[in-house]
Design an enzyme around this catalytic site. Structure first.
Site, PDB file in Angstrom:
ATOM      1  N   ASP A 116       0.094  -7.930   2.853  1.00  0.00           N
ATOM      2  CA  ASP A 116       1.542  -8.074   2.716  1.00  0.00           C
ATOM      3  C   ASP A 116       2.020  -9.494   2.973  1.00  0.00           C
ATOM      4  OD1 ASP A 116       0.994  -7.830   5.392  1.00  0.00           O
ATOM      5  OD2 ASP A 116       2.256  -6.089   5.747  1.00  0.00           O
ATOM      6  N   GLU A 162      -1.134   4.490   2.072  1.00  0.00           N
ATOM      7  CA  GLU A 162      -2.256   4.900   2.932  1.00  0.00           C
ATOM      8  C   GLU A 162      -2.202   6.386   3.286  1.00  0.00           C
ATOM      9  OE1 GLU A 162      -1.529   1.881   5.838  1.00  0.00           O
ATOM     10  OE2 GLU A 162      -3.121   0.587   5.069  1.00  0.00           O
ATOM     11  N   GLN A 214       4.197   4.767   0.845  1.00  0.00           N
ATOM     12  CA  GLN A 214       4.937   3.897  -0.063  1.00  0.00           C
ATOM     13  C   GLN A 214       4.402   4.167  -1.461  1.00  0.00           C
ATOM     14  OE1 GLN A 214       3.241  -0.044   1.691  1.00  0.00           O
ATOM     15  NE2 GLN A 214       3.775  -0.496  -0.416  1.00  0.00           N
TER      16      GLN A 214
HETATM   17  C1  BGC Z   1       0.922  -1.012   5.978  1.00  0.00           C
HETATM   18  C2  BGC Z   1       0.070  -2.054   5.299  1.00  0.00           C
HETATM   19  C3  BGC Z   1       0.378  -3.393   5.921  1.00  0.00           C
HETATM   20  C4  BGC Z   1       0.121  -3.340   7.415  1.00  0.00           C
HETATM   21  C5  BGC Z   1       0.430  -4.641   8.122  1.00  0.00           C
HETATM   22  C6  BGC Z   1       0.595  -1.026   7.464  1.00  0.00           C
HETATM   23  O1  BGC Z   1       1.404  -0.110   8.107  1.00  0.00           O
HETATM   24  O2  BGC Z   1       0.657   0.243   5.431  1.00  0.00           O
HETATM   25  O3  BGC Z   1       0.384  -2.073   3.938  1.00  0.00           O
HETATM   26  O4  BGC Z   1      -0.393  -4.383   5.313  1.00  0.00           O
HETATM   27  O5  BGC Z   1       0.896  -2.324   7.980  1.00  0.00           O
HETATM   28  O6  BGC Z   1       1.749  -5.035   7.979  1.00  0.00           O
END
Ligand code: BGC
Length: 770
Positions: free
Chosen positions: A358, A488, A602
């Site tokens: 991200d 996820e 998401q």
């Molecule tokens: C998200 C990931 C993100 C990570 C760190 C997780 O909760 O699902 O997409 O990269 O947090 O920010």
């Protein structure tokens, strides 16, 4: 909206002492300068609920992990950043009674984070156990003008008693991470010196051998008159302090100005650290708190001049976006390509100071549009620096011929996570890294970057995808099995639409990048081909073949792209079907139930449509948005952003605004219940995206053209944002009837507003009807 913090357009204010939620406040009141940072801890001793945290970018430790070896090939050691020496400490006692708010009756308490000038202020009146009342006010900052400096002004007034006051500014490296094993310490003392008015601590990390020198100097004033004083010098292992006793009468004000430098072996030769550290604090002492504070505020003024957003008519939204912009600047300054945007910045231990996908997907666009191009280029360079390790990582997993598999979670280029569904399956991060190169070039026009490093990364990533796909005879297409998408809430799925789409795009983009570099930078291309043993014809024709036949599942009847092979076999309920009290799912459902369900943390398909919007028409966007939005629980703070942008695009203005609100106040309202562990920095970038790309409708076309199609939320009178576009500063103001564009630069800007061409001359303002 929670009301833990008072709404103010330029401040975040906490009024009243709230020990139970102190850790959340400590995250919110974090300070940083892109190189280091610290949580909103108290300077004086505090034995209550607190997470002490000071962090320095690039200083980490390699921790051993216990693994279940049956699932092999995962890291045995993971890096995490360390709680660094505490430089803010000032112990206070009156006739031996230690000031500790946990043992006091706190009569008033206020913390204020000044976003405009970048400092944290705290004032309180406390009645100590002995019944004596004291008033304290402190201000501190982590200098934006000098990356290696922090300063504190700490003022004490005994309100109803005379006493002997003892102040003890100190430096403490006897610190650990909260998530460390019991008694696990990371720092070793190398050298210290303590003198009458300061001293230094030179420390080294175990295993990774980074040296950090923390030096301090301080002065003391009685009612603004500087005191000459002697001190009792304290030294124990990894700790130095200077104890100063003085008589202090009722109503008198004693002020301590403490300056600390934090210099590291990342930037200076080991042997020089104490000399450099001492020099910085000596200079700081000479300049004094007010001058340093002025220099720091000036650096913030410059940042705000190119990145401020104003919202008229909604103070909560105004506060939130400024807070987020403030924290983004504190987390990353782009001066050093050895650093990236840590997912929690310098604000807490969660995720160990690591960078995830991200940083590129949600952090980069903010920095691209609000800072000079070299800031973003350094963010790309961070990954380019790690290319060798990404190739090694791929080799460990059986890939070859220079294929690169970047880590999902990292500080130094090595994988820092150890659950297989993340490290082995979230392969989409390779796509985000390639996309960042494309986005950077599209935004800045810096095409030479392809020759200067971009293509090398792209080729390695294309080689990865070419080996990660396999051909399915049954489907007569290339497929990608066993992945986890950004969503996820499903693991080990086949043909995740987003992953497949970005894989196909990576191959195509690399093909075009090869053509570009070959034609414009021939010599360089030949050199690179040799270095990479690039078999141009064979490799590019394979990439073409795969890209052409990469499987992208579509359901014609529903008119949607399908999240993954078996998604439509699930029970296709919607969020509206969930019984009350089941959200958030991660707290109320078992993990297997979440994985089997249709609910998305998401929405991957929407993520893909957002990234490659030009490839889809309005109707496709609408149908996919409706289908997936109904099934998205937004349990990632990154999630609302894409929904806000796409909702605005298809005319759902109310929804676009609601998602903006949700995204913008993620931490101020502690929406996910884990702000205590640190702020969600890239989600802050996402909230900026909601405003500028969602409500503002800003787009950069694939050919580099700038356009806007703004909407105005009903409750707002107007809003303004600033962007830097190809070296020019543009201000956009959206009100109910007009769109006002101001070109703050010299050169003419060509852009589009609601599809109409606009020519905006340098220094000119243009008012357009909406
Ligand atoms: C998200 C990931 C993100 C990570 C760190 C997780 O909760 O699902 O997409 O990269 O947090 O920010």
């Amino acid at each position: 909206m929670k009301d833990d913090f008072i709404i103010d357009e330029w401040k975040v204010i906490e009024d009243g002492f709230k020990p139970a939620s102190n850790r959340v406040s400590e995250s919110i009141f974090s300070l940083g300068n892109g190189r280091m940072g610290l949580r909103g801890n108290f300077e004086e001793h505090f034995s209550g609920n607190s997470l002490q945290g000071n962090y320095i970018g690039g200083i980490y430790y390699a921790d051993h992990v216990q693994l279940d070896h049956t699932k092999g090939n995962r890291p045995q050691q993971v890096v995490k950043f360390l709680n660094a020496p505490n430089w803010i400490g000032i112990s206070i006692s009156f006739d031996g009674e230690v000031l500790d708010l946990d043992n006091c009756q706190v009569q008033s308490f206020r913390r204020e984070l000044d976003l405009r000038k970048g400092y944290l202020e705290r004032t309180f009146v406390a009645k100590m156990k002995s019944g004596r009342k004291v008033q304290v006010s402190t201000r501190r900052f982590c200098s934006m003008a000098d990356q290696e400096l922090g300063a504190i002004r700490y003022t004490i007034t005994p309100l109803d008693f005379d006493s002997t006051l003892t102040v003890q500014p100190y430096l403490d490296a006897d610190v650990s991470n909260e998530d460390a094993d019991e008694n696990q310490k990371f720092w070793v003392e190398v050298d210290t010196k303590v003198k009458r008015r300061g001293g230094y601590l030179l420390t080294e990390t175990k295993k990774t051998f980074f040296q950090v020198c923390t030096a301090m100097k301080f002065s003391i004033f009685r009612d603004e008159k500087e005191l000459d004083f002697d001190s009792y010098r304290l030294h124990r292992e990894k700790y130095i302090g200077c104890e100063v006793d003085m008589g202090c009468k009722k109503g008198e004000t004693i002020t301590i100005c403490k300056y600390a430098s934090i210099v590291t072996s990342l930037d200076h030769p080991d042997g020089d650290l104490p000399r450099i550290g001492k020099k910085i604090v000596k200079k700081a002492l000479k300049k004094g708190f007010d001058q340093l504070s002025g220099e720091h505020a000036k650096a913030w003024k410059d940042k705000w001049s190119s990145s401020d957003v104003t919202i008229d008519g909604d103070p909560a939204a105004q506060q939130a976006i400024r807070f987020n912009i403030f924290q983004l600047h504190q987390a990353y300054n782009g001066r050093d390509s050895r650093m990236s945007i840590a997912s929690r910045g310098f604000t807490g231990e969660k995720y160990g100071g690591c960078t995830f996908w991200d940083a590129e997907a949600y952090g980069l666009p903010f920095f691209l549009a609000t800072t000079p191009a070299d800031v973003s280029r350094n963010l790309l360079q961070y990954r380019a620096n790690h290319l060798g390790k990404a190739i090694e990582n791929a080799e460990k997993l059986g890939f070859n011929k220079g294929a690169a598999f970047y880590p999902m979670v990292t500080i130094n280029g090595e994988e820092a996570h150890h659950s297989w569904e993340v490290t082995l399956e979230e392969i989409h991060r390779n796509g985000a890294i390639a996309y960042a190169i494309f986005e950077y070039i599209r935004y800045t026009g810096d095409e030479a970057y392809l020759a200067e490093g971009g293509l090398e990364v792209l080729i390695a990533i294309a080689r990865f995808w070419a080996q990660r796909v396999h051909y399915s005879e049954r489907r007569e297409a290339y497929v990608i099995h066993g992945v986890t998408g950004p969503n996820e809430y499903e693991n080990n799925i086949n043909n995740n639409w987003y992953t497949n789409y970005i894989a196909k795009w990576c191959l195509e983009y690399t093909l075009s990048a090869v053509e570009y570099v070959k034609s414009k930078h021939k010599k360089w291309f030949e050199k690179l081909s040799k270095k990479l043993k690039f078999e141009e014809n064979a490799e590019t024709s394979e990439w073409q073949k795969i890209a052409k036949k990469l499987y992208l599942k579509e359901d014609k009847k529903l008119g949607i792209f399908v999240q993954q092979d078996t998604f439509l076999d699930k029970e296709l309920t919607t969020v509206a079907d969930l019984k009350k009290g089941q959200l958030p799912l991660y707290q109320n459902w078992t993990w297997d139930r979440i994985l089997r369900s249709v609910y998305l943390k998401q929405a991957d398909v929407l993520q893909g449509i957002y990234a490659f919007e030009e490839a889809f028409d309005q109707e496709q966007i609408r149908r996919n948005y409706e289908f997936y939005e109904a099934r998205t629980v937004h349990e990632s703070p990154l999630s609302p952003c894409v929904h806000s942008i796409l909702a605005a695009r298809i005319g759902l203005e109310e929804q676009a605004y609601e998602f903006y609100r949700q995204s913008a106040r993620t931490d101020l309202d502690d929406q996910l219940g884990d702000t205590a562990a640190g702020l969600h920095i890239n989600a802050m970038g996402a909230s900026w995206l909601c405003l500028v790309k969602g409500l503002g409708g800003m787009r950069i076309s694939n050919t580099g053209g700038l356009s806007f199609a703004p909407i105005l939320p009903k409750s707002w009178k107007n809003y303004t944002f600033r962007i830097q576009y190809r070296g020019q500063l543009l201000q956009v103001k959206v009100s109910s009837k007009q769109l006002i564009l101001v070109n703050h630069s010299q050169k003419t800007l060509h852009l589009k507003v609601y599809d109409k061409e606009v020519k905006l001359e340098g220094g000119k303002k243009e008012k357009l009807d909406r």
